[in-house]
Design an enzyme around this catalytic site. Structure first.
Site, mmCIF file in Angstrom:
data_model
loop_
_atom_site.group_PDB
_atom_site.id
_atom_site.type_symbol
_atom_site.label_atom_id
_atom_site.label_comp_id
_atom_site.label_asym_id
_atom_site.label_seq_id
_atom_site.Cartn_x
_atom_site.Cartn_y
_atom_site.Cartn_z
ATOM 1 N N ASP A 129 0.856 -1.236 0.023
ATOM 2 C CA ASP A 129 0.009 0.057 0.020
ATOM 3 C C ASP A 129 1.013 1.339 0.115
ATOM 4 O O ASP A 129 1.975 1.262 0.591
ATOM 5 C CB ASP A 129 -0.961 0.015 1.291
ATOM 6 C CG ASP A 129 -2.114 0.703 1.364
ATOM 7 O OD1 ASP A 129 -2.123 1.665 0.638
ATOM 8 O OD2 ASP A 129 -3.189 0.526 1.736
ATOM 9 N N HIS A 131 -0.226 3.729 1.555
ATOM 10 C CA HIS A 131 -0.549 4.285 2.634
ATOM 11 C C HIS A 131 -0.588 3.414 3.897
ATOM 12 O O HIS A 131 -0.965 2.162 3.714
ATOM 13 C CB HIS A 131 -2.132 4.914 2.506
ATOM 14 C CG HIS A 131 -2.366 5.888 1.454
ATOM 15 N ND1 HIS A 131 -2.646 5.419 0.149
ATOM 16 C CD2 HIS A 131 -2.235 7.123 1.532
ATOM 17 C CE1 HIS A 131 -2.743 6.310 -0.385
ATOM 18 N NE2 HIS A 131 -2.446 7.567 -0.051
ATOM 19 N N ASP A 133 -2.955 3.363 6.440
ATOM 20 C CA ASP A 133 -4.195 2.939 6.653
ATOM 21 C C ASP A 133 -4.386 2.775 8.312
ATOM 22 O O ASP A 133 -5.137 1.807 8.925
ATOM 23 C CB ASP A 133 -4.786 1.791 5.999
ATOM 24 C CG ASP A 133 -4.796 2.049 4.620
ATOM 25 O OD1 ASP A 133 -4.668 3.274 4.185
ATOM 26 O OD2 ASP A 133 -4.992 1.058 3.752
ATOM 27 N N HIS A 146 -11.566 3.378 4.892
ATOM 28 C CA HIS A 146 -10.314 2.897 4.178
ATOM 29 C C HIS A 146 -9.235 3.286 4.748
ATOM 30 O O HIS A 146 -8.177 2.803 4.381
ATOM 31 C CB HIS A 146 -10.664 2.952 2.728
ATOM 32 C CG HIS A 146 -10.361 4.449 1.977
ATOM 33 N ND1 HIS A 146 -10.155 4.567 0.739
ATOM 34 C CD2 HIS A 146 -10.369 5.560 2.519
ATOM 35 C CE1 HIS A 146 -10.001 5.870 0.600
ATOM 36 N NE2 HIS A 146 -10.009 6.499 1.552
ATOM 37 N N ASP A 232 -3.318 -3.314 -2.021
ATOM 38 C CA ASP A 232 -3.988 -1.937 -2.420
ATOM 39 C C ASP A 232 -3.466 -1.428 -3.934
ATOM 40 O O ASP A 232 -2.188 -1.559 -3.852
ATOM 41 C CB ASP A 232 -3.751 -0.918 -1.446
ATOM 42 C CG ASP A 232 -4.612 0.089 -1.550
ATOM 43 O OD1 ASP A 232 -4.669 0.754 -2.804
ATOM 44 O OD2 ASP A 232 -5.120 0.878 -0.677
ATOM 45 N N GLU A 277 -9.207 -1.435 -3.772
ATOM 46 C CA GLU A 277 -9.144 0.150 -4.434
ATOM 47 C C GLU A 277 -8.995 0.192 -5.846
ATOM 48 O O GLU A 277 -8.391 1.258 -6.451
ATOM 49 C CB GLU A 277 -7.899 0.811 -3.626
ATOM 50 C CG GLU A 277 -8.124 0.662 -2.161
ATOM 51 C CD GLU A 277 -9.281 1.813 -1.788
ATOM 52 O OE1 GLU A 277 -9.680 2.325 -2.778
ATOM 53 O OE2 GLU A 277 -9.427 1.932 -0.566
#
Length: 312
Positions: A129, A131, A133, A146, A232, A277
């Site tokens: 990812d 991010h 999260d 999310h 993601d 995503e």
């Protein structure tokens, strides 16, 4: 890696936790890109159970009690996802969750954690990812779910999500490894340090190289490990994967992403997968979905010609 005997595709067509609409179309975009036939080419038996049903995206502000937008709907989708993934695991199938936004990982990983506890397996989660999260409802700038699944899985936030596995935290220190991060809030950095999360951000990828990053991330993956990958699409650089709602420049290249997937495949321990995503509304001629299918083929054992030749 020999492809698993039985793979189950589980569509979760929702953008309930996302900041932009469109991720709910992701499961069908992956089907259009021929994900099922691609997996069959790797030797797997593929069952597509279709799309799960859940509440629509109502729009609107944060829930006053929880601090998240659409909390009741997010919880409903996560519970439905949990049940579908757990059912597949109990039937000795490998579940592939086709999202949908990344809030769904609370459901899928809670199911995997519950299954591992019941079967005595060690759990290892690779979170690919851009991010972290790892916001809580209290620290989230937007209230979009999310951006909070890792916090929920680590036992923070609304207890209905944090305890979805039947216990909390669903993920303990040492079970989670995040790779490819390049957009992390200050509050998330604090929580990552506090919870001792293993992280390889894009600076680590640049300095160490993807091969060394993956070698470290997979070093503890042995015969008693259930390996879950939460992929993601914004993990990838937007130049090669524009079809996602939260792009961040400077992500892995095509070759780096392929190496990442191939090294996971080499372990032979992949037990479950999220693909989340993917937003076809932001894509160009479904190219991101087709790229994801290509990478997932490598995740399930597709080899390059060079590797095949070297192994002879």
């Amino acid at each position: 890696m020999t492809a698993p005997l039985a793979l189950t595709l589980i569509g979760a067509p929702t953008d309930i936790g996302a900041s932009r609409l469109g991720a709910g179309m992701g499961p069908d975009a992956l089907r259009v890109a021929q994900l099922g036939p691609a997996l069959q080419r790797q030797g797997g038996t593929v069952r597509d159970r279709g799309n799960l049903a859940g509440p629509p995206n109502p729009g609107g502000p944060r829930d006053a009690a929880t601090g998240l937008r659409h909390f009741a709907e997010v919880l409903a989708w996560c519970r439905t996802t949990h049940d579908a993934v757990l059912q597949a695991l109990q039937a000795q199938q490998l579940p592939l969750l086709l999202g949908g936004d990344h809030s769904l990982a609370v459901g899928s990983i809670s199911a995997v954690a519950r299954h591992c506890r019941a079967t005595g397996q060690r759990l290892r989660v690779l979170w690919l990812d851009a991010h972290a999260d790892f916001n809580t409802p209290a620290t989230s700038p937007s209230g979009n779910a999310h951006g909070t699944p890792v916090a929920s899985l680590c036992g923070l936030g609304p207890p209905e999500l944090a305890r979805l596995a039947g216990f909390a935290p669903a993920l303990a220190a040492g079970q989670l490894c995040q790779i490819g991060l390049r957009s992390v809030d200050d509050q998330e950095k604090h929580l990552i340090k506090q919870h001792a999360i293993e992280v390889y951000d894009m600076r680590a990828v640049d300095e160490l190289g993807m091969r060394e990053v993956m070698a470290r991330a997979l070093a503890s993956v042995g015969a008693d490990v259930h390996l879950h990958v939460s992929f993601d699409v914004d993990f990838l650089d937007p130049e090669i994967a524009p079809g996602t709602g939260t792009t961040v420049r400077g992500g892995p290249t095509y070759r780096e992403a392929q190496l990442c997937m191939e090294m996971i495949a080499d372990t032979g321990r992949l037990g479950s997968l999220d693909i989340v995503e993917l937003n076809p509304a932001l894509d160009v001629h479904n190219q991101t979905a087709e790229l994801v299918v290509d990478l997932v083929e490598s995740l399930f054992g597709k080899s390059t010609l060079v590797k095949d030749v070297l192994l002879r």
